[in-house]
Scaffold this active site. Structure first.
Site, PDB file in Angstrom:
ATOM      1  CE1 TYR A  91     -15.663   7.970 -17.025  1.00 53.85           C
ATOM      2  CE2 TYR A  91     -14.629   8.682 -14.981  1.00 53.85           C
ATOM      3  CZ  TYR A  91     -15.197   7.684 -15.760  1.00 53.85           C
ATOM      4  OH  TYR A  91     -15.303   6.422 -15.261  1.00 53.85           O
TER       5      TYR A  91
ATOM      6  NE  ARG B  73      -2.685   0.302   3.475  1.00 48.89           N
ATOM      7  CZ  ARG B  73      -2.347   1.040   4.549  1.00 48.89           C
ATOM      8  NH1 ARG B  73      -2.401   2.352   4.482  1.00 48.89           N
ATOM      9  NH2 ARG B  73      -1.990   0.461   5.674  1.00 48.89           N
TER      10      ARG B  73
ATOM     11  CG  ASP C 120      -9.120  13.272 -17.136  1.00 46.69           C
ATOM     12  OD1 ASP C 120      -8.255  12.726 -17.853  1.00 46.69           O
ATOM     13  OD2 ASP C 120     -10.114  12.657 -16.718  1.00 46.69           O
TER      14      ASP C 120
ATOM     15  CE  LYS D 272     -11.052   4.787 -20.027  1.00 45.40           C
ATOM     16  NZ  LYS D 272     -10.947   4.887 -18.576  1.00 45.40           N
TER      17      LYS D 272
END
Length: 396
Positions: free
Chosen positions: A108, A55, A180, A205
């Site tokens: 988005y 983590r 973004d 993506k």
């Protein structure tokens, strides 16, 4: 400094402490500690330490982050489990209850839900403006504004936000600017070069590029990435070792993939804008795009994303026509996501129907006859032929 294509192959190799040409997958949740407790304290507290606990960090994660930071011309980066993890963690590293954010109307859908439903519950207010209206951003700034958040090109309608203006505006008012950059990819656009502070990606993506992983990334200064990392420790959206390994693999071919995709998308958009079945095509590389000159100024390529609207009399008929085209397409698969080597197409009004009401869809420019297309690396003649036979089902 090496060229971009060379960096994509060799950047971050110092995190591979083996003799393997391809970095191994560090499939371990924890690592042996040094006997010296002072060293252990450093490992437990140092930002993104790769050999303490997953983590906190992982060698594969560090390599992926190093490559992407180099791509985005930033000091540092942090990879996380999803694009939404990157968006939410980065924003929550900046704002708190009582703060205000300025953003755009076309975003988005996941980010839009975060702004409209999550943040207000925690006392954070958001103002949405038209991204093509620079002055609207400045007029929306309040005394408690901390962040300007933009997305360009926007999802799904390919609108452009003026990055240089946003960067200067944020500095003028001592705010953080965040963009973004998923739709563009760093190959086509480097927001840092226009003064943007923080760059976000859904690495699912273009960066991954093969539709086989989910990941997100935040890019910025070392100080800011440390703040985001501390938020990520309690939010827990760590990127898995296997997904980070896949991401590093995908990044090696990013420049080659995106350039071929750019070429295909421009050719397909040029074909579609002349077709009698099409009312309009939104593609930033077409001179007909209303913000073409701005796109040429801040982008080095048009991306693989385009949006087409099928001509029809009324929303019901437009919906039927869109459904017919989707059913007839053979190469373009009807599937969510984008940026992979395979070509995809979706109906935004249906995909986001459960998240946006009619007014929100209208505000975002989403219509019943709209199709969002993610162009892949297939041969362009086959892609054009696929749409040609699909339109034949409409009588064209």
């Amino acid at each position: 400094m090496s060229h971009l294509e060379t960096n994509l192959i060799h950047q971050g190799h110092e995190f591979n402490q083996t003799k393997a040409v391809v970095s191994p997958i560090y499939q371990s949740s924890t690592y042996y500690a040094d006997q010296d407790l002072s060293e252990y304290i450093i490992a437990a507290s140092e930002s993104k330490h790769p050999y303490f606990y997953h983590r906190h960090g992982n060698p594969s994660n560090s390599q992926a982050a190093s490559i992407i930071a180099s791509l985005e011309h930033t000091e540092d980066a942090l990879v996380l489990a999803t694009g939404m993890a990157a968006i939410s963690t980065a924003i929550l590293a900046i704002v708190k209850a009582g703060d205000h954010i300025v953003t755009q109307r076309s975003l988005y859908s996941g980010a839009m839900l975060f702004f409209k439903e999550f943040l207000p519950d925690y006392g954070i207010t958001v103002t949405h403006v038209d991204q093509s209206d620079n002055q609207a951003f400045e007029h929306a700034i309040q005394e408690n504004t901390k962040l300007i958040y933009v997305e360009t090109p926007s999802n799904p309608n390919l609108a452009i936000t003026d990055l240089e203006f946003i960067g200067q505006l944020a500095k003028k008012h001592q705010l953080v600017s965040m963009v973004d950059n998923t739709f563009a990819s760093p190959i086509n656009q480097c927001p840092k070069d226009f003064g943007i502070d923080v760059i976000i990606h859904s690495a699912t993506k273009y960066l991954g590029g093969h539709s086989d992983l989910t990941a997100g990334v935040v890019c910025g200064t070392k100080t800011f990435i440390q703040q985001v990392w501390r938020r990520s420790l309690v939010m827990g959206a760590s990127l898995s070792p296997f997904d980070s390994w896949l991401l590093v693999r995908g990044l090696k071919t990013l420049a080659l993939r995106v350039r071929q995709i750019n070429q295909n998308a421009l050719a397909l958009a040029s074909y579609l804008e002349k077709h009698p079945a099409i009312k309009q095509v939104a593609y930033v590389g077409l001179p007909a795009h209303p913000q073409y000159e701005l796109a040429q100024k801040q982008m080095k390529g048009g991306t693989g994303m385009l949006c087409l609207e099928i001509g029809a009399d009324g929303e019901e008929l437009a919906y039927q026509y869109a459904q017919t085209v989707l059913n007839n397409l053979k190469i373009f698969a009807n599937a969510a996501s984008l940026g992979g080597v395979e070509s995809l197409v979706v109906h935004p009004a249906s995909m986001w129907g459960g998240h946006h009401d009619a007014q929100q869809k209208a505000s975002a420019g989403i219509t019943s006859g709209m199709l969002r297309v993610s162009v892949g690396i297939e041969h362009i003649e086959d892609l054009i032929a696929d749409f040609k036979q699909a339109f034949a089902g409409l009588g064209f």
